[in-house]
Enzyme design. Structure first.
Site, PDB file in Angstrom:
ATOM      1  CE  LYS A 219      -4.197  -1.956   0.708  1.00  0.00           C
ATOM      2  NZ  LYS A 219      -4.719  -2.359  -0.460  1.00  0.00           N
ATOM      3  CG  ASP A 273      -4.334  -0.846  -3.747  1.00  0.00           C
ATOM      4  OD1 ASP A 273      -4.622  -0.268  -4.550  1.00  0.00           O
ATOM      5  OD2 ASP A 273      -4.783  -1.590  -3.426  1.00  0.00           O
ATOM      6  CD  GLU A 299      -5.549  -2.940  -6.392  1.00  0.00           C
ATOM      7  OE1 GLU A 299      -6.782  -3.463  -5.370  1.00  0.00           O
ATOM      8  OE2 GLU A 299      -4.107  -3.995  -6.253  1.00  0.00           O
ATOM      9  CD  GLU A 328     -10.228  -2.415  -3.492  1.00  0.00           C
ATOM     10  OE1 GLU A 328     -10.608  -2.435  -2.615  1.00  0.00           O
ATOM     11  OE2 GLU A 328      -9.039  -2.771  -3.687  1.00  0.00           O
ATOM     12  CG  ASP A 351     -14.443  -6.613  -4.772  1.00  0.00           C
ATOM     13  OD1 ASP A 351     -14.169  -6.763  -3.428  1.00  0.00           O
ATOM     14  OD2 ASP A 351     -16.406  -7.640  -4.786  1.00  0.00           O
ATOM     15  CG  HIS A 378     -10.471  -6.631  -3.927  1.00  0.00           C
ATOM     16  ND1 HIS A 378     -11.240  -6.634  -3.336  1.00  0.00           N
ATOM     17  CD2 HIS A 378      -9.380  -6.105  -2.846  1.00  0.00           C
ATOM     18  CE1 HIS A 378     -11.235  -6.046  -2.051  1.00  0.00           C
ATOM     19  NE2 HIS A 378     -10.070  -5.636  -2.040  1.00  0.00           N
TER      20      HIS A 378
END
Length: 470
Positions: A219, A273, A299, A328, A351, A378
């Site tokens: 992240k 992400d 992402e 997602e 998702d 995801h």
């Protein structure tokens, strides 16, 4: 006589993951992984289980929406429902008053995801097959009839989808045998949560390498210097052959499964992400500054329904060899249609319950296959790993015919709460679900429901003095 649906029950289930930092990112800093969970009952022993994923507050609102949709199924003959799941999906999404509070987005749409998934779970259980096997054993015509096509026929028609499915049908058995033997490729996010210390990131990365993974995601977006530091820590481990499992040789970074992914010398790939935290110009400049850690893609660089923004970011980052992934939080098939038509993404990230269940997922899988964009679902949330392995198997065996460049997200959280948890083999791949009783693999242990149902489960009753996000 076929069973009829007689009732339903919802459960607001919340796990206190905010206490450990699991799931934290630049946008979502206090996640309590939660399940808006539904059971659909019949006048026989047949039951269907479904859920949609949230991160805590608001889960009760989703449960109320699930109840409103589930009411529409009372008295329905299950075999009539199963005979045309696309028609069933259209029926569930067509209540004009409930549709008004979407339409086909937001709370009412993810609630539909829980209900539609519960029906598919019931369907698979009625045939004594895991969900993926139910679908890949269908004829091409049956798959088309199970798919939601409204509003996407300018991107793919039913006739085009049927032709694609027929082309792949003869070789399904070969692909099924291959994936049963090898497993489905996975990537790991569990090492890269934003709330983890550098030491924890390093430890979890080493453990993931030892477990056989070669795709890793972290992240980013809260602090550039921190992101670079953490990225270099991860790179220093995944690019160093000494951390590979005993006897494991580095993979070829220029092999067909890795070329174009910025793989390092051991064949390991890093993805980043941002979870929607940036405006478009900010995203471009920020990701450029992270180019030295060589990510395959960024992402969710910006708002999930900004199609042209994603296209602009993709164009700007292409000279740096960095792709764009999203999906997602793409709230329906029409958003995916536009992302694909605008050439805005390199990777399509469905998702399982942000989209409104299997029937809508099928429409996105078909579009992605037509446009030649790999699907990497995801799965960062409770129950999502259990769900999405079925969807990736459907994509590989029946639709796209390829898993060479695909990777399915894996997070090592909360699997113990499910009767049929997913599992990973020694090569960092998902094992194929094989239990004839598991359906869509989302049935929870009753003890877990009793403990974590909010607000009166035993856990929540006993920790009133502990601060959590919920």
């Amino acid at each position: 006589m076929a069973p009829k649906i007689t009732g339903y029950k919802t459960h607001d289930i919340r796990f206190p993951t905010s206490l450990s930092g699991d799931g934290t990112d630049a946008m979502n800093t206090d996640c309590d992984y939660s399940s808006a969970y539904v059971k659909l009952y019949t006048d026989s022993d047949l039951t269907g289980y479904g859920m949609t994923f949230t991160i805590g507050r608001g889960n009760d609102i989703v449960c109320m929406a699930i109840q409103e949709l589930a009411k529409r199924l009372i008295g329905k003959d299950v075999e009539e429902i199963f005979a045309n799941m696309g028609k069933t999906w259209d029926y569930l999404s067509s209540d004009s008053q409930l549709r008004w509070i979407g339409p086909e987005k937001g709370v009412i749409h993810i609630a539909l995801g829980a209900v539609d998934n519960a029906l598919w779970d019931m369907y698979a259980r009625s045939r004594n097959k895991p969900l993926w096997k139910l679908v890949v054993d269908m004829t091409p015509e049956e798959i088309v009839n199970a798919t939601a096509f409204r509003y996407i026929t300018d991107a793919i028609t039913r006739e085009e989808a049927l032709a694609m499915l027929k082309e792949k049908a003869a070789s399904r058995a070969e692909r099924e045998a291959k994936v049963r033997e090898l497993g489905y490729p996975a990537y790991v996010t569990s090492a890269g949560w934003l709330g983890y210390s550098d030491e924890k990131v390093a430890r979890l990365t080493r453990e993931a390498v030892q477990a056989g993974f070669n795709h890793f995601k972290m992240k980013v977006g809260a602090d550039r210097d921190s992101d670079l530091r953490r990225g270099k820590i991860i790179r220093s481990i995944i690019d160093d052959p000494q951390y590979l499992p005993p006897g494991r040789k580095p993979r070829d970074p220029n092999g067909p499964d890795l070329v174009g992914k910025n793989a390092g010398p051991t064949g390991s790939v890093l993805m980043i992400d941002a979870n929607q935290v940036w405006d478009v110009p900010q995203a471009i400049e920020y990701v450029k500054s992270l180019a030295e850690i060589k990510p395959w893609f960024i992402e969710e660089p910006t708002a999930p329904d900004d199609i042209l923004g994603h296209a602009t970011i993709r164009k700007a980052l292409k000279p740096y060899g960095i792709g764009v992934a999203t999906g997602e939080h793409a709230h329906n098939r029409m958003v995916f249609k536009q992302l694909l038509q605008a050439e805005a993404i390199d990777v399509c990230q469905i998702d399982s319950c942000r989209l409104a269940g299997v029937s809508e997922v099928l429409s996105v899988l078909l579009m992605a296959a037509k446009f030649g964009v790999p699907v990497c679902p995801h799965a960062g949330g409770v129950g999502l790993c259990e769900y999405v392995i079925h969807l990736s198997l459907i994509d590989y065996i029946a639709i796209s015919g390829t898993m060479e460049r695909n990777v399915l997200e894996f997070v090592d959280h909360l699997h113990e709460h499910f009767l049929y948890p997913c599992s990973i083999n020694q090569n960092g791949r998902y094992n194929v679900p094989t239990n004839a009783k598991e359906g869509y693999s989302i049935e929870m242990h009753e003890a877990s429901i009793a403990e974590y149902e909010f607000p009166n489960g035993s856990y929540w009753k006993n920790v009133r003095g502990v601060t959590t996000a919920a």
